[in-house]
Write an enzyme that holds these catalytic residues in place. Structure first.
Site, short mmCIF file in Angstrom:
data_model
loop_
_atom_site.label_atom_id
_atom_site.label_comp_id
_atom_site.label_asym_id
_atom_site.label_seq_id
_atom_site.Cartn_x
_atom_site.Cartn_y
_atom_site.Cartn_z
N SER A 96 0.81 -1.28 0.13
CA SER A 96 -0.20 -0.11 0.06
C SER A 96 0.74 1.07 -0.02
O SER A 96 2.01 1.21 0.65
CB SER A 96 -1.09 0.17 1.22
OG SER A 96 -0.36 0.08 2.29
N HIS A 110 -3.04 7.15 -4.47
CA HIS A 110 -2.73 5.83 -3.43
C HIS A 110 -2.96 4.72 -4.52
O HIS A 110 -3.51 4.53 -5.44
CB HIS A 110 -4.19 5.98 -2.87
CG HIS A 110 -4.75 4.80 -2.31
ND1 HIS A 110 -5.66 3.95 -2.49
CD2 HIS A 110 -4.14 4.02 -1.10
CE1 HIS A 110 -5.88 3.11 -1.50
NE2 HIS A 110 -4.87 2.98 -0.87
N ARG A 114 -3.26 -6.47 -3.06
CA ARG A 114 -3.21 -7.55 -1.89
C ARG A 114 -3.74 -8.89 -2.34
O ARG A 114 -4.70 -9.06 -3.21
CB ARG A 114 -4.03 -6.96 -0.67
CG ARG A 114 -5.45 -6.93 -1.18
CD ARG A 114 -6.10 -6.04 0.17
NE ARG A 114 -7.61 -5.86 -0.22
CZ ARG A 114 -7.79 -4.74 -0.78
NH1 ARG A 114 -7.31 -3.68 -0.91
NH2 ARG A 114 -9.19 -4.18 -0.99
N ARG A 264 -0.33 -2.65 13.01
CA ARG A 264 0.83 -1.58 13.35
C ARG A 264 0.31 -0.41 13.24
O ARG A 264 0.31 -0.23 11.82
CB ARG A 264 2.07 -2.01 12.90
CG ARG A 264 3.16 -1.16 12.99
CD ARG A 264 4.55 -1.69 12.20
NE ARG A 264 5.56 -0.99 12.67
CZ ARG A 264 5.78 0.19 11.85
NH1 ARG A 264 5.22 0.28 10.62
NH2 ARG A 264 7.04 1.01 11.91
N GLU A 266 1.57 2.61 13.24
CA GLU A 266 2.31 3.48 12.07
C GLU A 266 2.06 3.44 10.67
O GLU A 266 2.28 3.95 9.87
CB GLU A 266 3.91 3.59 12.56
CG GLU A 266 3.92 4.36 14.03
CD GLU A 266 3.60 5.79 13.94
OE1 GLU A 266 3.38 6.38 12.94
OE2 GLU A 266 3.19 6.39 15.14
N SER A 267 1.85 1.82 10.46
CA SER A 267 1.75 1.57 8.92
C SER A 267 0.33 1.93 8.45
O SER A 267 0.19 2.27 7.27
CB SER A 267 2.00 -0.08 8.77
OG SER A 267 3.32 -0.08 9.34
#
Lengths: 311, 311
Positions: A96, A110, A114, A264, A266-267
């Site tokens: 991503s 963007h 996946r 997570r 921050e991701s």
């Protein structure tokens, strides 16, 4: 790791390398890399430029995680898909990317692709692929919109002439701020839950879409990143950044889901802009460039003529 | 309008007048007022200062709406409360307020009190009250935290000595960014679904809490709003503003619910700051003022000693 898992993951890592290399060259700043492990299994490789020459913030994340589905994930998946095999073991890998340039004339972009698998890995009990890429300008340049869509249409058409029209509309539908009756941007392609042909064929489709990214975005970025702009235009960009935050935190399935299931942070939040702004009841001047953008966000345009509409 | 509806609504309008008068005097700018109607029934009165002398953004909204509960609202309510009467007719009135001062030494404050009724108005089929007030500093001044809590404890103690300890903990629990393991701020009081004594008694309790607001917040604001600050401190404030946005858009029941059920967007999002910031993986220096704030957000403090903890 089963072969499919491996093929998908490596393909995403290659795409991350290719995109980061091109973007770091353009920006003049290297990406800062963080490797991280997921307590429940697997991990990822995040790369970020913050406050670069071109980018206010640019993040590209590849992860491959596995383990036991959280109950919320299981419930959400079953609400979407009727006949899932009875297992909570899963594997997911994806790339991503979000890039927010400084210059308000240069659009945010963007991308996400996946591969998802249920089962313990010996033989997938079920699998599907999803993803897409879309463009979010603060100022509309129709040439840019047509070019971005044309590059993605070309990648789609190599695989199925029905893909682009379907996935273009799916993108307009998905990236909607329902509370405002606005799309987030001028679209691109989006698809999910694809599993109706062999996985390797769909991986090839994802690879072609992924490879379309640089030819779709780089020329746009290059012709906009040094355009002059005013403080008022910068403020409008900041308001649009606020809308970007609203979409991601309220409506984006992956973001909300990640925040509620201990992914997570921050991701997950790498997608947010460095700065954003909210003004009460802001209305652009009629017939202004700002109003022209809003008009296409409220009523999506077929940037490449599709089949004639009936009626 | 039944008598209870009227009593609650008028009380909130009086509180809005009182607070806006004091805050407009302090800021030197008047509030801009908007009266609005809700298509399904009822309406509200919103007052906003944007980019004032003291406030980056300050909004105080009173509404009284009625009609038929949206299905999502009904489902959410039934998930929370077992034995609701079988009606979708509702009435809700409330005051909500958020003030974000410019100066990073001056804390953001939030207040909300509300009365909710099921039934067509002749005789409430069920009703309850909720609300609270809480403080969100970017820099911790322990005196401010103690003062804000003491004023609210005093209002609570007039009604029931068990209120403050219960509602203080409820506030710490509710205003939590679960994805970060942080509270939004240093707390205050929060309660919901109260209906265990006569409505008029609970309205008096809400009135006393509402009246505690100015004595709780004004002295804090007055001693912080002209303190000197650096660019780095302003940036930290902007990062904390980003957290405020995260809480409101991801976790706040009222906000998420409002956005998903066609409430008036400008009123729902009035709570957002004018500007916010997200940096990837920002970590304050150990032992810095920024780290000291984070510590109390991660481990809430009893600003007024409660009963000794056991064990």
């Amino acid at each position: 790791m089963s072969n499919l898992r491996d093929v998908a993951h490596r393909q995403f890592l290659r795409l991350q390398d290719e995109i980061c290399k091109a973007m770091a060259t353009l920006d003049g700043h290297p990406f800062a890399e963080a490797q991280w492990d997921r307590p429940g299994g697997g991990g990822g490789r995040s790369r970020v430029i913050q406050d670069g020459r071109v980018f206010e913030k640019a993040g590209v994340n590849v992860s491959a995680v596995h383990g036991v589905l959280p109950p919320e994930a299981r419930a959400a998946m079953r609400a979407r898909k009727a006949d899932l095999p009875d297992t909570d073991a899963f594997f997911a890998t994806g790339i991503s990317l979000v890039m927010h340039p400084h210059n308000p004339m240069a659009p945010t972009v963007h991308l996400n692709y996946r591969y998802f698998e249920l089962g313990d890995g010996s033989e997938p009990a079920a699998w599907w692929v999803g993803g897409g890429a879309d463009l979010t300008p603060a100022y509309l340049f129709e040439d840019d919109a047509r070019h971005f869509h044309a590059c993605h249409k070309q990648a789609c058409d190599k695989h199925d002439p029905s893909f682009y029209p379907r996935f273009k509309r799916w993108c307009d539908d998905y990236f909607t701020l329902r509370h405002r009756g606005e799309r987030r941007g001028i679209g691109g392609i989006f698809f999910d839950d694809l599993a109706d042909r062999p996985a390797l064929e769909l991986f090839d489709f994802q690879r072609d879409c992924g490879e379309a990214f640089l030819s779709a975005y780089l020329p746009i970025l290059e012709r906009r990143l040094d355009l002059p702009f005013t403080d008022a235009q910068r403020q409008w960009q900041q308001l649009r950044r606020g809308r970007y935050v609203e979409f991601n935190l309220v409506w984006d399935r992956g973001t909300v889901f990640g925040l509620k299931t201990d992914a997570r942070v921050e991701s997950v939040l790498m997608s947010l802009p460095l700065t954003a702004r909210w003004e009460v009841d802001h209305q652009p001047e009629p017939d202004s460039p700002e109003a022209r953008l809003l008009a296409v966000l409220r009523e999506p345009v077929d940037w490449i003529p599709l089949e004639p509409r009936s009626g």
